[in-house]
Design an enzyme around this catalytic site. Structure first.
Site, PDB file in Angstrom:
ATOM      1  CG  LEU A 160      -1.750  -1.070   1.356  1.00  0.00           C
ATOM      2  CD1 LEU A 160      -2.654  -0.954   2.520  1.00  0.00           C
ATOM      3  CD2 LEU A 160      -2.852  -1.184   0.152  1.00  0.00           C
ATOM      4  CG  ASP A 184       9.303   9.380   6.719  1.00  0.00           C
ATOM      5  OD1 ASP A 184       8.161   9.710   7.018  1.00  0.00           O
ATOM      6  OD2 ASP A 184       9.716   9.138   5.432  1.00  0.00           O
ATOM      7  CG  LEU A 206      -6.388   2.050   1.383  1.00  0.00           C
ATOM      8  CD1 LEU A 206      -6.758   2.315   2.783  1.00  0.00           C
ATOM      9  CD2 LEU A 206      -6.483   0.570   0.725  1.00  0.00           C
ATOM     10  CE  LYS A 218      -7.813  13.482  -0.678  1.00  0.00           C
ATOM     11  NZ  LYS A 218      -7.518  14.812  -1.019  1.00  0.00           N
TER      12      LYS A 218
END
Length: 314
Positions: A160, A184, A206, A218
């Site tokens: 993903l 990170d 997704l 997002k």
């Protein structure tokens, strides 16, 4: 005079005042851990008694939770958290990954048919930090020390990544969906996608943009990504799963303009997340929680059974 020292590259050096204070705080925390847990258990027991007397629900029944195991589940969807990014994170960020995995585990064991949840590259600092959760070795999880590519067939893997041009329209139980366990601070943008491409691993994102509109970036955490997938495996639509899990502060609405009415997630701050989640969907190379601890799932049974024992010095 205090002569505490630490060993750096084989050379012993005196501890600074700040290091001594941190070490003392850590030692005190370790010494009082068992006592704190006893007090928390007593507090939860008292709250359960009050709730029972008032005829109120106090979270899922513990006996039922013990019966809902991965081995007995009709859901065979495999989801992996790839913890091979330790070298790219500071210790405190590895700790955040551990907390997010803790919440993912808690969510998984509270559904009737849990998914098959794997943690790969389970060693090093991550294992050391996760082990601070009492009884972690008994969690209903598939722990694997091996790299994820060594645990599954290459053709079954789907990594993903928000950088992918491929969109998942429905989950496939024959596939193994991999979430990157990386916090990170945007220092390694696109790393998971890059590694997946280099190693010939399928990748996808997704379908957030296909179902909802968001007022903010997002950006999702490891546990949010997992819980979205979990919701879909339990029969929810993508839209419903997104709107339920994505925090209300992000202003998520569906394509018809209905607002996100979920209140449960408002406590979760996912600002300044990992770079790979900053585009359209969530690989879980994920969120930096702005230095604030995110609370575990809200039901009291979770708080009793899955008290987070993360070292406060991290």
């Amino acid at each position: 005079m205090d002569t505490q020292v630490e060993e750096v590259n084989g050379v012993k050096e005196p501890l600074s005042k700040k290091q001594k204070k941190k070490l003392m705080k850590k030692q005190k925390w370790l010494e009082t851990k068992q006592e704190r847990r006893k007090k928390e258990k007593l507090k939860m027991k008292q709250k359960r008694a009050v709730a029972k007397a008032q005829g109120l629900s106090f979270g899922p029944d513990r006996k039922k939770l013990k019966q809902c195991t991965m081995s007995g589940s009709s859901c065979k969807q495999q989801i992996v958290v790839d913890m091979s990014f330790e070298e790219f994170m500071m210790e405190k960020d590895i700790g955040k990954c551990a907390k997010q995995i803790h919440r993912s585990y808690s969510a998984n064991r509270r559904v009737d048919n849990p998914t098959q949840l794997y943690i790969t590259s389970f060693h090093g600092q991550f294992k050391e930090i996760l082990s601070k959760n009492i009884g972690y070795s008994n969690w209903d999880l598939h722990y694997r020390t091996e790299f994820y590519r060594e645990c599954f067939r290459k053709e079954d893997l789907v990594y993903l990544s928000s950088d992918s041009d491929n969109i998942i329209d429905k989950l496939d139980e024959s596939k193994v969906y991999v979430i990157g366990g990386l916090v990170d601070h945007n220092a390694h943008k696109g790393l998971c996608h890059k590694l997946a491409v280099e190693n010939g691993i399928q990748h996808a994102r997704l379908p957030i943009d296909e179902y909802i509109v968001m007022k903010t970036r997002k950006v999702l955490t490891i546990d949010q990504v997992f819980r979205i997938l979990l919701g879909v495996t339990q029969g929810k639509s993508w839209k419903d799963s997104f709107l339920e899990i994505i925090p209300a502060r992000k202003g998520a609405t569906d394509k018809d303009g209905s607002p996100d009415n979920s209140e449960e997630e408002q406590v979760e701050d996912a600002s300044k997340s990992s770079s790979c989640n900053s585009v359209s969907t969530p690989s879980a190379e994920t969120d930096v929680e702005n230095g604030n601890e995110v609370s575990a799932p809200k039901d009291m049974e979770t708080r009793l059974e899955n008290i987070e024992h993360t070292d406060p010095s991290l």
